[in-house]
Design an enzyme around this catalytic site. Structure first.
Site, PDB file in Angstrom:
ATOM      1  N   ASP A  36      58.437  59.768  54.396  1.00 50.18           N
ATOM      2  CA  ASP A  36      57.498  60.150  55.757  1.00 50.18           C
ATOM      3  C   ASP A  36      56.654  59.220  55.950  1.00 50.18           C
ATOM      4  O   ASP A  36      55.264  59.806  54.665  1.00 50.18           O
ATOM      5  CB  ASP A  36      57.689  61.399  56.198  1.00 50.18           C
ATOM      6  CG  ASP A  36      57.179  62.384  54.634  1.00 50.18           C
ATOM      7  OD1 ASP A  36      56.735  61.870  53.748  1.00 50.18           O
ATOM      8  OD2 ASP A  36      57.766  63.444  55.455  1.00 50.18           O
ATOM      9  N   ASP A 105      58.582  76.322  56.027  1.00 51.92           N
ATOM     10  CA  ASP A 105      59.514  76.508  56.637  1.00 51.92           C
ATOM     11  C   ASP A 105      61.026  75.838  56.376  1.00 51.92           C
ATOM     12  O   ASP A 105      61.848  75.931  57.041  1.00 51.92           O
ATOM     13  CB  ASP A 105      59.161  75.774  58.835  1.00 51.92           C
ATOM     14  CG  ASP A 105      59.279  74.387  58.122  1.00 51.92           C
ATOM     15  OD1 ASP A 105      59.103  73.198  57.009  1.00 51.92           O
ATOM     16  OD2 ASP A 105      58.956  73.940  59.647  1.00 51.92           O
ATOM     17  N   HIS A 107      60.914  72.636  55.989  1.00 50.10           N
ATOM     18  CA  HIS A 107      60.974  70.902  55.951  1.00 50.10           C
ATOM     19  C   HIS A 107      62.137  70.485  54.592  1.00 50.10           C
ATOM     20  O   HIS A 107      61.013  70.639  53.881  1.00 50.10           O
ATOM     21  CB  HIS A 107      60.597  70.183  57.229  1.00 50.10           C
ATOM     22  CG  HIS A 107      59.079  69.914  56.153  1.00 50.10           C
ATOM     23  ND1 HIS A 107      58.432  70.594  57.695  1.00 50.10           N
ATOM     24  CD2 HIS A 107      58.462  70.290  55.192  1.00 50.10           C
ATOM     25  CE1 HIS A 107      56.778  71.021  56.698  1.00 50.10           C
ATOM     26  NE2 HIS A 107      57.324  70.339  55.620  1.00 50.10           N
ATOM     27  N   GLU A 112      63.067  68.673  60.148  1.00 51.42           N
ATOM     28  CA  GLU A 112      62.154  69.703  60.408  1.00 51.42           C
ATOM     29  C   GLU A 112      63.791  70.901  60.014  1.00 51.42           C
ATOM     30  O   GLU A 112      64.764  70.277  61.086  1.00 51.42           O
ATOM     31  CB  GLU A 112      61.406  70.428  61.525  1.00 51.42           C
ATOM     32  CG  GLU A 112      60.363  70.046  61.857  1.00 51.42           C
ATOM     33  CD  GLU A 112      59.125  70.373  61.022  1.00 51.42           C
ATOM     34  OE1 GLU A 112      58.947  70.953  60.283  1.00 51.42           O
ATOM     35  OE2 GLU A 112      58.010  69.882  60.802  1.00 51.42           O
TER      36      GLU A 112
HETATM   37  P1  PGA Z   1      53.072  70.734  50.112  1.00 45.09           P
HETATM   38  O1  PGA Z   1      54.190  69.824  51.533  1.00 45.09           O
HETATM   39  O2  PGA Z   1      53.457  70.461  48.469  1.00 45.09           O
HETATM   40  O3  PGA Z   1      51.554  70.149  50.515  1.00 45.09           O
HETATM   41  O4  PGA Z   1      53.248  72.441  49.927  1.00 45.09           O
HETATM   42  C1  PGA Z   1      55.160  69.629  51.010  1.00 45.09           C
HETATM   43  C2  PGA Z   1      55.991  70.025  52.146  1.00 45.09           C
HETATM   44  O5  PGA Z   1      55.290  69.621  53.166  1.00 45.09           O
HETATM   45  O6  PGA Z   1      57.522  68.778  52.420  1.00 45.09           O
END
Ligand code: PGA
Length: 230
Positions: A36, A105, A107, A112
């Site tokens: 992304d 959450d 995602h 999402e």
């Molecule tokens: P993080 O992010 O590794 O910084 O917790 C993971 C994500 O948002 O997919």
């Protein structure tokens, strides 16, 4: 390889760099596609995911620049950029190993939680929870982009192997919900895909704190575990 950004993969990237420097790995023929990118950030913006990948991995290994792709957050025509992104992955023969983290959450990339996941790479509006979680990298919440471009759940799940890494106590709830709560409807899409994909979940003890003990595993998870490495 399908690659991810965020705090989770950083130790892995450091290890990959060290292993190539020690002569144990060779990235010169590896191709990578990232999950992304924020919409509206230039590739050299300090918080863009292209820059993250350069600084934390690509600049330190022998991968060729033309063999690394990250969605273009500045594209004028996002849908056609997304289609070209999918075509490139297809031309390269698809993803062999997809590295995934997970958001608080649930995602995956910037997919999402929702009822119907777009299958292909697409533009997505970021939830306030995700913007909040990511504001630590920006000087204020107002600077956190409100939209992004992400591979779709279909693109992710088409990978031949998925390695999901979940670390830290703050991920214990979501790990439990996605993998163990039967009928969890607000998840990431991964839970519905897990039974028919080869997934390895790697987590630390803090993230695994809410995992049921062996005797408490439900039938659904047992079935899932026979096809995945968890
Ligand atoms: P993080 O992010 O590794 O910084 O917790 C993971 C994500 O948002 O997919």
């Amino acid at each position: 390889m399908g690659l991810a950004t965020g705090s989770t993969p950083l130790p892995l990237y450091r290890e990959l760099i060290a292993r190539e420097q020690a002569g144990k790995l060779d990235f010169s023929r590896v191709r990578s596609a990232n999950l992304d990118e924020y919409k509206g950030l230039a590739p050299d913006h300090p918080q863009s995911y292209r820059r993250f990948m350069q600084e934390n991995l690509f600049d330190h290994i022998s991968i060729k620049p033309e063999n690394t792709i990250v969605p273009d957050g500045l594209a004028d025509d996002i849908p056609s950029m997304c289609r070209a992104y999918e075509r490139k992955i297809e031309d390269w023969g698809g993803v062999d190993i997809q590295l995934l983290g997970i958001g608080h959450d649930g995602h995956i990339g910037f997919n999402e939680p929702c009822d119907h996941f777009p299958v292909m790479t697409h533009e997505v509006k970021l939830t306030e929870m995700t913007r909040e979680a990511n504001k630590r990298f920006f000087s204020s919440i107002d600077e956190v982009p409100t939209a992004a471009v992400t591979m779709g759940v279909g693109t992710v799940m088409a990978a031949r192997k998925i390695v999901m890494v979940i670390t830290g106590a703050d991920k214990a709830d979501i790990l439990y919900k996605v993998f163990f709560r039967t009928g969890h409807a607000g998840g990431s899409g991964l839970h519905s895909a897990v039974p028919f994909r080869h997934v390895t979940l790697i987590c630390d003890e803090a993230a695994a704190a809410k995992m049921p003990q062996e005797g408490q595993l439900n039938a659904a998870f047992r079935a899932l575990r026979t096809q995945s490495k968890i």
